[in-house]
Motif scaffolding. Sequence first.
Motif, PDB file in Angstrom:
ATOM      1  N   VAL A 142       1.217   4.265  -2.888  1.00 47.96           N
ATOM      2  CA  VAL A 142       1.012   5.690  -2.577  1.00 47.96           C
ATOM      3  C   VAL A 142       2.234   6.489  -3.023  1.00 47.96           C
ATOM      4  O   VAL A 142       2.109   7.538  -3.658  1.00 47.96           O
ATOM      5  N   MET A 143       3.420   6.002  -2.703  1.00 42.20           N
ATOM      6  CA  MET A 143       4.644   6.722  -3.070  1.00 42.20           C
ATOM      7  C   MET A 143       4.785   6.807  -4.589  1.00 42.20           C
ATOM      8  O   MET A 143       5.143   7.854  -5.125  1.00 42.20           O
ATOM      9  N   GLN A 144       4.483   5.703  -5.281  1.00 37.82           N
ATOM     10  CA  GLN A 144       4.557   5.710  -6.744  1.00 37.82           C
ATOM     11  C   GLN A 144       3.571   6.709  -7.337  1.00 37.82           C
ATOM     12  O   GLN A 144       3.865   7.361  -8.338  1.00 37.82           O
ATOM     13  N   ALA A 145       2.403   6.822  -6.737  1.00 37.58           N
ATOM     14  CA  ALA A 145       1.403   7.789  -7.218  1.00 37.58           C
ATOM     15  C   ALA A 145       1.844   9.221  -6.918  1.00 37.58           C
ATOM     16  O   ALA A 145       1.620  10.130  -7.722  1.00 37.58           O
ATOM     17  N   MET A 146       2.485   9.427  -5.774  1.00 39.60           N
ATOM     18  CA  MET A 146       2.843  10.776  -5.336  1.00 39.60           C
ATOM     19  C   MET A 146       4.027  11.360  -6.102  1.00 39.60           C
ATOM     20  O   MET A 146       4.026  12.542  -6.436  1.00 39.60           O
ATOM     21  N   PHE A 147       5.050  10.549  -6.372  1.00 43.37           N
ATOM     22  CA  PHE A 147       6.275  11.093  -6.951  1.00 43.37           C
ATOM     23  C   PHE A 147       6.089  11.895  -8.238  1.00 43.37           C
ATOM     24  O   PHE A 147       6.714  12.936  -8.406  1.00 43.37           O
ATOM     25  N   PRO A 148       5.235  11.498  -9.174  1.00 49.68           N
ATOM     26  CA  PRO A 148       5.085  12.322 -10.377  1.00 49.68           C
ATOM     27  C   PRO A 148       4.212  13.567 -10.182  1.00 49.68           C
ATOM     28  O   PRO A 148       4.166  14.439 -11.049  1.00 49.68           O
TER      29      PRO A 148
ATOM     30  N   LYS B 112       0.839  -1.204   0.000  1.00 50.75           N
ATOM     31  CA  LYS B 112       0.000   0.000   0.000  1.00 50.75           C
ATOM     32  C   LYS B 112       0.873   1.252   0.000  1.00 50.75           C
ATOM     33  O   LYS B 112       0.638   2.197  -0.763  1.00 50.75           O
ATOM     34  N   VAL B 113       1.869   1.248   0.870  1.00 48.44           N
ATOM     35  CA  VAL B 113       2.770   2.408   0.974  1.00 48.44           C
ATOM     36  C   VAL B 113       3.495   2.619  -0.354  1.00 48.44           C
ATOM     37  O   VAL B 113       3.613   3.754  -0.836  1.00 48.44           O
ATOM     38  N   SER B 114       3.959   1.551  -0.957  1.00 46.36           N
ATOM     39  CA  SER B 114       4.657   1.638  -2.235  1.00 46.36           C
ATOM     40  C   SER B 114       3.760   2.246  -3.314  1.00 46.36           C
ATOM     41  O   SER B 114       4.199   3.107  -4.083  1.00 46.36           O
TER      42      SER B 114
ATOM     43  N   LEU C  29      -4.236   9.625  -4.390  1.00 40.81           N
ATOM     44  CA  LEU C  29      -3.452   8.953  -3.355  1.00 40.81           C
ATOM     45  C   LEU C  29      -4.281   7.878  -2.657  1.00 40.81           C
ATOM     46  O   LEU C  29      -3.779   6.773  -2.398  1.00 40.81           O
ATOM     47  N   GLN C  30      -5.535   8.181  -2.389  1.00 41.64           N
ATOM     48  CA  GLN C  30      -6.418   7.202  -1.748  1.00 41.64           C
ATOM     49  C   GLN C  30      -6.655   6.005  -2.661  1.00 41.64           C
ATOM     50  O   GLN C  30      -6.659   4.852  -2.204  1.00 41.64           O
ATOM     51  N   ARG C  31      -6.860   6.263  -3.968  1.00 39.69           N
ATOM     52  CA  ARG C  31      -7.062   5.160  -4.910  1.00 39.69           C
ATOM     53  C   ARG C  31      -5.820   4.261  -4.964  1.00 39.69           C
ATOM     54  O   ARG C  31      -5.929   3.043  -4.997  1.00 39.69           O
ATOM     55  N   ALA C  32      -4.648   4.880  -4.963  1.00 37.99           N
ATOM     56  CA  ALA C  32      -3.414   4.094  -4.963  1.00 37.99           C
ATOM     57  C   ALA C  32      -3.310   3.249  -3.707  1.00 37.99           C
ATOM     58  O   ALA C  32      -2.979   2.062  -3.759  1.00 37.99           O
ATOM     59  N   TYR C  33      -3.619   3.830  -2.581  1.00 36.79           N
ATOM     60  CA  TYR C  33      -3.601   3.129  -1.303  1.00 36.79           C
ATOM     61  C   TYR C  33      -4.557   1.929  -1.333  1.00 36.79           C
ATOM     62  O   TYR C  33      -4.205   0.830  -0.899  1.00 36.79           O
ATOM     63  N   ASP C  34      -5.745   2.149  -1.882  1.00 34.27           N
ATOM     64  CA  ASP C  34      -6.769   1.108  -1.938  1.00 34.27           C
ATOM     65  C   ASP C  34      -6.496   0.073  -3.025  1.00 34.27           C
ATOM     66  O   ASP C  34      -7.197  -0.939  -3.096  1.00 34.27           O
ATOM     67  N   GLY C  35      -5.523   0.344  -3.890  1.00 36.58           N
ATOM     68  CA  GLY C  35      -5.206  -0.587  -4.970  1.00 36.58           C
ATOM     69  C   GLY C  35      -6.130  -0.484  -6.157  1.00 36.58           C
ATOM     70  O   GLY C  35      -6.280  -1.414  -6.933  1.00 36.58           O
ATOM     71  N   ARG C  36      -6.766   0.682  -6.307  1.00 37.95           N
ATOM     72  CA  ARG C  36      -7.681   0.889  -7.443  1.00 37.95           C
ATOM     73  C   ARG C  36      -7.015   1.691  -8.526  1.00 37.95           C
ATOM     74  O   ARG C  36      -6.230   2.508  -8.374  1.00 37.95           O
TER      75      ARG C  36
END
Length: 128
Positions: free
Chosen positions: A106-112, A102-104, A121-128
């Motif tokens: 979120v970080m992948q979504a945030m960096f760009p 989950k953390v990974s 960020l929430q969608r990335a956390y949730d895996g969507r």
Amino acid sequence: YTEEGTEIHGQPAGSVMTVLFQLAGCELTALNGGPQFKFNEAVSLQVLCDTQSEIDRFWEKLGEGGDPKAQQCGWLKDKFGLSWQIAPAILTELVADSDKAKVSRVMQAMFPMKKLDIAQLQRAYDGR
């Protein structure tokens, strides 16, 4: 500043040495150390926001006249060169989760991102 110490501080007598001010209820003190001291990324102010509209508002107002090239991962520089991090309050929870996947995400979504997007960020956390 007074005349005392002019040979050390180099500031004209009567010029401002310190300014006390409040920002979002937080009392801060600014010291006029002179032009030899420049803002850099070693110091930044963080604004934690509960909603995307808060992020959008702070991002727009603080970024106005700032350096667009200095915008990354929720950080921006204002027109004075001061760095700010405009971040969702929930980000701390998202990146502190014990689930490394989950953390990974979120970080992948945030960096760009430049301005952080809570929904993404929430969608990335949730895996969507």
